[in-house]
Design a protein around this motif. Structure first.
Motif, PDB file in Angstrom:
ATOM      1  N   VAL A  62       0.857  -1.126  -0.116  1.00  0.00           N
ATOM      2  CA  VAL A  62      -0.008   0.004   0.069  1.00  0.00           C
ATOM      3  C   VAL A  62       0.889   1.335   0.150  1.00  0.00           C
ATOM      4  CG1 VAL A  62      -1.765   1.271   1.439  1.00  0.00           C
ATOM      5  CG2 VAL A  62      -1.797  -1.196   1.357  1.00  0.00           C
ATOM      6  N   ARG A  63       0.655   2.123  -1.035  1.00  0.00           N
ATOM      7  CA  ARG A  63       1.282   3.530  -0.904  1.00  0.00           C
ATOM      8  C   ARG A  63       0.324   4.576  -0.785  1.00  0.00           C
ATOM      9  NH1 ARG A  63       3.024   1.429  -6.088  1.00  0.00           N
ATOM     10  NH2 ARG A  63       4.826   0.120  -5.902  1.00  0.00           N
ATOM     11  N   VAL A  64       0.629   5.395   0.177  1.00  0.00           N
ATOM     12  CA  VAL A  64      -0.033   6.753   0.348  1.00  0.00           C
ATOM     13  C   VAL A  64       0.658   7.882   0.176  1.00  0.00           C
ATOM     14  CG1 VAL A  64      -1.836   5.407   1.831  1.00  0.00           C
ATOM     15  CG2 VAL A  64       0.076   6.699   2.748  1.00  0.00           C
ATOM     16  N   PHE A  65       0.138   8.961  -0.097  1.00  0.00           N
ATOM     17  CA  PHE A  65       0.715  10.408  -0.387  1.00  0.00           C
ATOM     18  C   PHE A  65       0.023  11.081   0.606  1.00  0.00           C
ATOM     19  CE2 PHE A  65       1.093  14.317  -2.896  1.00  0.00           C
ATOM     20  CZ  PHE A  65       2.426  14.873  -2.384  1.00  0.00           C
ATOM     21  N   GLN A  66       0.760  11.438   1.783  1.00  0.00           N
ATOM     22  CA  GLN A  66       0.226  12.269   2.798  1.00  0.00           C
ATOM     23  C   GLN A  66       0.933  13.504   3.182  1.00  0.00           C
ATOM     24  OE1 GLN A  66      -2.755  12.333   3.660  1.00  0.00           O
ATOM     25  NE2 GLN A  66      -3.558  10.333   2.702  1.00  0.00           N
ATOM     26  N   PRO A  67       1.345  14.427   2.314  1.00  0.00           N
ATOM     27  CA  PRO A  67       2.394  15.515   2.567  1.00  0.00           C
ATOM     28  C   PRO A  67       1.942  16.204   4.098  1.00  0.00           C
ATOM     29  CG  PRO A  67       1.467  15.865   0.568  1.00  0.00           C
ATOM     30  CD  PRO A  67       0.415  14.850   0.989  1.00  0.00           C
ATOM     31  N   ASP A  68       3.023  16.633   4.827  1.00  0.00           N
ATOM     32  CA  ASP A  68       2.933  17.221   6.043  1.00  0.00           C
ATOM     33  C   ASP A  68       2.429  16.354   7.155  1.00  0.00           C
ATOM     34  OD1 ASP A  68       3.662  19.689   4.758  1.00  0.00           O
ATOM     35  OD2 ASP A  68       1.108  19.846   4.050  1.00  0.00           O
ATOM     36  N   ALA A  69       2.402  15.014   6.877  1.00  0.00           N
ATOM     37  CA  ALA A  69       1.845  13.976   7.994  1.00  0.00           C
ATOM     38  C   ALA A  69       3.124  13.647   8.709  1.00  0.00           C
ATOM     39  CB  ALA A  69       1.414  12.653   7.378  1.00  0.00           C
ATOM     40  N   LYS A  70       2.911  13.533  10.263  1.00  0.00           N
ATOM     41  CA  LYS A  70       3.975  13.214  11.046  1.00  0.00           C
ATOM     42  C   LYS A  70       4.251  11.770  11.226  1.00  0.00           C
ATOM     43  CE  LYS A  70       3.648  17.209  14.167  1.00  0.00           C
ATOM     44  NZ  LYS A  70       5.096  17.833  13.798  1.00  0.00           N
ATOM     45  N   GLU A  71       2.918  11.150  10.820  1.00  0.00           N
ATOM     46  CA  GLU A  71       3.350   9.625  10.870  1.00  0.00           C
ATOM     47  C   GLU A  71       2.092   9.154  10.196  1.00  0.00           C
ATOM     48  OE1 GLU A  71       3.155   5.765  14.087  1.00  0.00           O
ATOM     49  OE2 GLU A  71       3.720   7.754  14.883  1.00  0.00           O
ATOM     50  N   VAL A  72       2.063   7.990   9.614  1.00  0.00           N
ATOM     51  CA  VAL A  72       0.979   7.081   9.054  1.00  0.00           C
ATOM     52  C   VAL A  72       1.068   5.697   9.267  1.00  0.00           C
ATOM     53  CG1 VAL A  72      -0.101   6.451   6.833  1.00  0.00           C
ATOM     54  CG2 VAL A  72       1.058   8.749   6.877  1.00  0.00           C
ATOM     55  N   ARG A  73      -0.067   5.260   9.739  1.00  0.00           N
ATOM     56  CA  ARG A  73      -0.184   3.778  10.250  1.00  0.00           C
ATOM     57  C   ARG A  73      -1.527   3.061   9.366  1.00  0.00           C
ATOM     58  NH1 ARG A  73       2.654   3.142  14.922  1.00  0.00           N
ATOM     59  NH2 ARG A  73       1.559   1.289  15.415  1.00  0.00           N
ATOM     60  N   LEU A  74      -0.982   1.760   9.093  1.00  0.00           N
ATOM     61  CA  LEU A  74      -2.000   0.999   8.461  1.00  0.00           C
ATOM     62  C   LEU A  74      -2.685   0.355   9.561  1.00  0.00           C
ATOM     63  CD1 LEU A  74      -0.058  -0.940   5.449  1.00  0.00           C
ATOM     64  CD2 LEU A  74      -2.219   0.680   5.203  1.00  0.00           C
ATOM     65  N   VAL A  75      -4.044   0.232   9.375  1.00  0.00           N
ATOM     66  CA  VAL A  75      -4.908  -0.373  10.257  1.00  0.00           C
ATOM     67  C   VAL A  75      -5.314  -1.568   9.292  1.00  0.00           C
ATOM     68  CG1 VAL A  75      -7.258  -0.524  11.713  1.00  0.00           C
ATOM     69  CG2 VAL A  75      -5.679   1.664  11.515  1.00  0.00           C
ATOM     70  N   VAL A  76      -4.990  -2.575   9.976  1.00  0.00           N
ATOM     71  CA  VAL A  76      -5.347  -4.017   8.910  1.00  0.00           C
ATOM     72  C   VAL A  76      -6.475  -4.631   9.653  1.00  0.00           C
ATOM     73  CG1 VAL A  76      -4.574  -5.989   8.269  1.00  0.00           C
ATOM     74  CG2 VAL A  76      -2.676  -4.085   8.594  1.00  0.00           C
ATOM     75  N   ILE A  77      -7.465  -4.799   8.580  1.00  0.00           N
ATOM     76  CA  ILE A  77      -8.775  -5.237   9.125  1.00  0.00           C
ATOM     77  C   ILE A  77      -8.901  -6.896   8.632  1.00  0.00           C
ATOM     78  CG2 ILE A  77     -11.434  -5.128   8.702  1.00  0.00           C
ATOM     79  CD1 ILE A  77      -9.691  -2.547  10.053  1.00  0.00           C
ATOM     80  N   ARG A  78      -8.712  -7.722   9.635  1.00  0.00           N
ATOM     81  CA  ARG A  78      -8.691  -9.139   9.341  1.00  0.00           C
ATOM     82  C   ARG A  78      -9.847  -9.795   9.282  1.00  0.00           C
ATOM     83  NH1 ARG A  78      -3.978 -10.772  13.203  1.00  0.00           N
ATOM     84  NH2 ARG A  78      -5.308  -9.906  14.537  1.00  0.00           N
ATOM     85  N   PRO A  79     -10.323 -10.716   8.632  1.00  0.00           N
ATOM     86  CA  PRO A  79     -11.435 -11.160   8.586  1.00  0.00           C
ATOM     87  C   PRO A  79     -12.017 -11.989   9.906  1.00  0.00           C
ATOM     88  CG  PRO A  79     -10.099 -12.059   6.583  1.00  0.00           C
ATOM     89  CD  PRO A  79      -9.312 -11.280   7.699  1.00  0.00           C
ATOM     90  N   ARG A  80     -11.061 -12.650  10.572  1.00  0.00           N
ATOM     91  CA  ARG A  80     -11.262 -13.600  11.504  1.00  0.00           C
ATOM     92  C   ARG A  80     -10.551 -13.052  12.916  1.00  0.00           C
ATOM     93  NH1 ARG A  80     -11.524 -16.750   7.465  1.00  0.00           N
ATOM     94  NH2 ARG A  80      -9.414 -17.188   7.605  1.00  0.00           N
ATOM     95  N   ALA A  81     -10.134 -11.906  12.881  1.00  0.00           N
ATOM     96  CA  ALA A  81      -9.438 -11.330  13.920  1.00  0.00           C
ATOM     97  C   ALA A  81      -9.453  -9.935  14.379  1.00  0.00           C
ATOM     98  CB  ALA A  81      -7.773 -11.793  14.100  1.00  0.00           C
ATOM     99  N   ALA A  82      -9.034  -9.345  15.329  1.00  0.00           N
ATOM    100  CA  ALA A  82      -9.116  -7.920  15.671  1.00  0.00           C
ATOM    101  C   ALA A  82      -8.102  -7.281  14.792  1.00  0.00           C
ATOM    102  CB  ALA A  82      -8.714  -7.693  17.039  1.00  0.00           C
ATOM    103  N   PRO A  83      -8.496  -5.764  14.481  1.00  0.00           N
ATOM    104  CA  PRO A  83      -7.545  -4.944  13.732  1.00  0.00           C
ATOM    105  C   PRO A  83      -6.250  -5.120  14.216  1.00  0.00           C
ATOM    106  CG  PRO A  83      -9.816  -4.015  13.784  1.00  0.00           C
ATOM    107  CD  PRO A  83      -9.510  -5.241  14.720  1.00  0.00           C
ATOM    108  N   ILE A  84      -5.375  -4.885  13.369  1.00  0.00           N
ATOM    109  CA  ILE A  84      -3.834  -4.222  13.910  1.00  0.00           C
ATOM    110  C   ILE A  84      -3.430  -2.942  13.261  1.00  0.00           C
ATOM    111  CG2 ILE A  84      -3.186  -6.713  14.777  1.00  0.00           C
ATOM    112  CD1 ILE A  84      -1.910  -6.829  12.290  1.00  0.00           C
ATOM    113  N   GLU A  85      -2.663  -2.427  13.868  1.00  0.00           N
ATOM    114  CA  GLU A  85      -1.934  -1.328  13.405  1.00  0.00           C
ATOM    115  C   GLU A  85      -0.571  -1.690  12.993  1.00  0.00           C
ATOM    116  OE1 GLU A  85      -2.298   2.083  15.658  1.00  0.00           O
ATOM    117  OE2 GLU A  85      -4.445   1.920  16.126  1.00  0.00           O
TER     118      GLU A  85
END
Length: 756
Positions: A62-85
């Motif tokens: 996954v690539r994202v373009f977020q100028p001026d962001a201090k940090e970017v995290r992926l929140v992974v939504i898994r089918p049979r488990a809780a999300p993780i960052e």
């Protein structure tokens, strides 16, 4: 194919855990660096090829373009488990981040800005938005619901709320949507081009109704254009601001089913149609500014219904930038002007009109548009909506641009606009402005200033095809809605169907009648005997089309003065002349249209930035004029002879049309199985006693209306309620009545006294 930006080492993360270290990533490829540079400079023409989710061998990146962001995290939504960052890795200090996720997982984003965290979705994680059929119909100009497809549509996609944007700009190098949601930065939301239709699309998640936006476009030559308002916007900012606004998609709850069920009967060619033309911006002002639709509904609806009008006609309310154009130079062909409130407020206004049995006609302007650079002009850097050649594309009278009707997408845009007003707002009729300027290539042009059609003629074949296509679609989808032409020439067949070689309008404004009649009444009565043809000539062509008789806003502007000011004589005679004119107009074949203020004889010319001179209603002559209009409308509705045979020559007969010495006219209106109405006009300020007129029926003829009555401010000369016939033949009839004709007056007489 393995992406070089993805680490080869697979990272295992326990369920529910948040990863604190990103996997090391190799340096970016040269092509990626070039793409990043294009993103940073706002010139990336295919952002989906780089941003968003892309397949790798055993995982996705996954690539994202977020100028001026201090940090970017992926929140992974898994089918049979809780999300993780998972923290994303910044691969370019200017704001490009990359991360990896399992193939079968959805993801969201958490972004740390200077003022805190934002939890959102990735616009570049969504697939194609518009369907192939939509694109095909758009390209052919046959999509009839573009107000639901194009522009800004607040909706859910894959369970995510947001706004889908779609705009036609086939020649642009790059199109971005900008707004408050991305600090008007065109680098942040570049759109995807659907090449087959030239439409750019993007779903921006986590925004909704009320957002302001525009399109930032880089033309094919590489130049950045001024920010463009959305041609398909359903709402807009209050002028002079120029941004488009995302509209609320919640369906409006209508309460006009009874009206819609009977609309076809109320608006057919035998119905009494009496129209009050008005400017919403200047009927009444609200604290010195524009009235809201709610304020107009509260005051206007009872006022107009009490006067007996069947319809109101609004000067254009499609969003327009310059108030001095009165709305006749619109840019927002799908958006009610924000001057009076939100779009739902306009829907509520129409709903209340219908509940009061009042129809709503809207002036609609497909002939031309203003050249404001935030609008349609050179929309994608080319002449997209307009002709490139000024001999076809520039209107000299109004300094506006002319639509290229021969382009499918443009004609489809306009037809979709018309359908939007009929379907989204239940409008009962469209009065098409400036039709003559559309029909002739040499309209208001000298030799050498226009181009002939493919046959060498002056007719605009593309505009003719557009108008016929419009009427065909409206007749098919909304046969009970009126299409009315303001057409000022003798173009044949304006109200004939396209199958008969016509244009397909239901009604046409009778400009010839208007000019002749006003010219006659503008003369001093002493000279009127030599100009009877101004009154009678209109009957030569009265049945060549289905007509509306207009005394419109055009007759009380540009130094012409009010209708009252154009009448000769002193103040009393001016009012008497105007009452006589109205009496003649309401008896003449054709539907009626009167511009606001003329019902109480406003003395001043209309001014678009001032309200009407309501103080005239405190004066006896002004109040009397208003009472007369109400009584004329009641007679028009009540006597079927005055409306049922408007398009049948057998329903009209001149009884007296040649009394040039006395300037007296008499006409008879009739229709099957209903009482006839005799109308007599004395066009001089001299009473005419003992005036004999032949009539078709024996008995007592009731004087139903006398415009000289004291009730209206007249001298109250009359016939004491009517006159009985005597067996003295006159004017081709076996019996006649003898009348006293009041000065400057119109009389209505009938064997029936029932009105209303």
């Amino acid at each position: 194919m393995q992406d070089n930006l993805v680490a080869s080492k697979k990272i295992s993360i326990p369920d529910g855990a948040a990863e604190t270290q990103a996997a090391p990533l190799p340096p970016a490829r040269r092509s990626d660096v070039e793409t990043i540079d294009a993103l940073l400079h706002g010139t990336c023409h295919d952002p989906f090829a780089f941003l968003g989710r892309h397949k790798a061998e055993r995982q996705d990146i996954v690539r994202v373009f977020q100028p001026d962001a201090k940090e970017v995290r992926l929140v992974v939504i898994r089918p049979r488990a809780a999300p993780i960052e998972k923290p994303m890795t910044r691969i370019d200090p200017r704001g490009v981040y990359v991360g990896a996720i399992p193939n079968n997982c959805r993801y969201e984003l958490k972004i740390l800005w200077a003022d805190g965290w934002q939890h959102t979705h990735d616009p570049y994680s969504f697939g194609l938005l518009l369907g192939e059929l939509d694109l095909h119909l758009f390209r052919e100009g046959r999509h009839q619901s573009l107000h639901r497809i194009m522009g800004a549509q607040a909706m859910e996609i894959e369970g995510v709320s947001g706004v889908r944007f779609a705009v036609w700009a086939p020649n642009a190098r790059r199109v971005s949507v900008v707004g408050d949601f991305n600090i008007w930065d065109g680098r942040r939301h570049p759109m995807r081009l659907r090449h087959e239709a030239g439409i750019w699309e993007l779903f921006v998640p986590d925004i909704g109704p009320g957002e302001r936006y525009k399109y930032e476009i880089i033309a094919s030559h590489g130049g950045l254009l001024p920010g463009k308002a959305d041609p398909y916007a359903l709402a807009a900012e209050h002028p002079p601001a120029t941004a488009s606004v995302v509209d609320d998609p919640t369906p409006f709850v209508w309460n006009d089913a009874d009206w819609l069920a009977t609309r076809g009967t109320r608006q057919n060619t035998t119905a009494p149609i009496s129209i009050y033309e008005m400017s919403a911006a200047s009927w009444r002002r609200s604290n010195g500014g524009y009235p809201t639709w709610e304020e107009l509904a509260d005051a206007l609806i009872p006022y107009v219904t009490n006067l007996g009008f069947t319809h109101i006609e609004l000067l254009p309310i499609t969003e327009y930038p310059f108030s001095g154009s009165w709305g006749y130079q619109p840019l927002g062909m799908f958006a009610p002007t924000a001057r009076h409130g939100h779009p739902r407020d306009f829907a509520r206004f129409v709903d209340r009109c219908h509940q009061a049995n009042l129809g709503v006609i809207m002036d609609w302007v497909p002939a031309h548009f203003p050249s404001d650079m935030h609008g349609l002009a050179a929309f994608d850097g080319t002449c997209l909506y307009e002709h490139a050649d000024p001999r076809e594309g520039f209107h000299q009278d109004w300094s506006t641009l002319i639509y290229n009707f021969g382009r499918n997408e443009v004609s489809g845009f306009l037809i979709a606009s018309a359908l939007c007003w009929l379907e989204r707002y239940h409008v009962d009729g469209l009065r098409v402005d400036a039709v003559a300027s559309m029909l002739y290539r040499d309209y208001s042009r000298k030799d050498g200033e226009w181009l002939p059609n493919i046959h060498g003629g002056r007719e605009n074949l593309e505009a003719i095809a557009f108008l016929r296509g419009l009427s065909d679609v409206m007749h098919t989808l909304h046969p009970d809605v009126m299409l009315i032409a303001e057409e000022s020439t003798a173009w044949p067949g304006v109200t004939k169907s396209p199958d008969e070689g016509g244009l397909g309008f239901r009604f046409k404004w009778n400009m010839g009648w208007m000019h002749d009649t006003l010219r006659y009444f503008g003369r001093d009565p002493i000279y009127r005997g030599h100009h009877a043809g101004d009154v009678t000539f209109g009957m030569i062509y009265a049945y060549s089309e289905r007509f509306v008789l207009p005394l419109s806003h055009d007759e009380v502007v540009h130094g012409k003065g009010s209708l009252l000011a154009r009448m000769p004589g002193d103040d009393w005679q001016k009012h008497a002349n105007l009452r006589t004119l109205y009496g003649l107009m309401w008896s003449h074949p054709g539907r009626k249209l009167l511009f606001m203020g003329q019902e109480f004889a406003q003395a001043r010319e209309w001014r678009h930035d001032h309200e009407l001179d309501w103080h005239h209603l405190d004066e006896p002559l002004g109040r009397g004029m208003q009472l007369l209009i109400g009584d004329l409308n009641a007679a028009y509705r009540g006597f079927a002879a005055l409306h049922r045979s408007d398009d049948d020559w057998q329903g009209f007969r001149w009884i007296i049309a040649d009394d040039s010495q006395n300037c007296v006219f008499a006409l008879l209106r009739s229709a099957p199985d209903c009482p006839s109405v005799l109308v007599v006009c004395n066009m001089t300020p001299v009473p005419r006693p003992d005036y004999r007129i032949g009539v078709p029926d024996n008995g007592f003829w009731h004087e139903c209306i006398n415009t000289d009555g004291a009730r209206y401010g007249g001298s109250n000369v009359g016939n004491f309620g009517g006159a009985s016939t005597t067996p003295v033949g006159a004017h081709g009839f076996e019996q006649s009545i003898v009348l006293t004709l009041p000065p400057l007056s119109t009389l209505y007489l009938s064997t029936s006294s029932l009105v209303g």
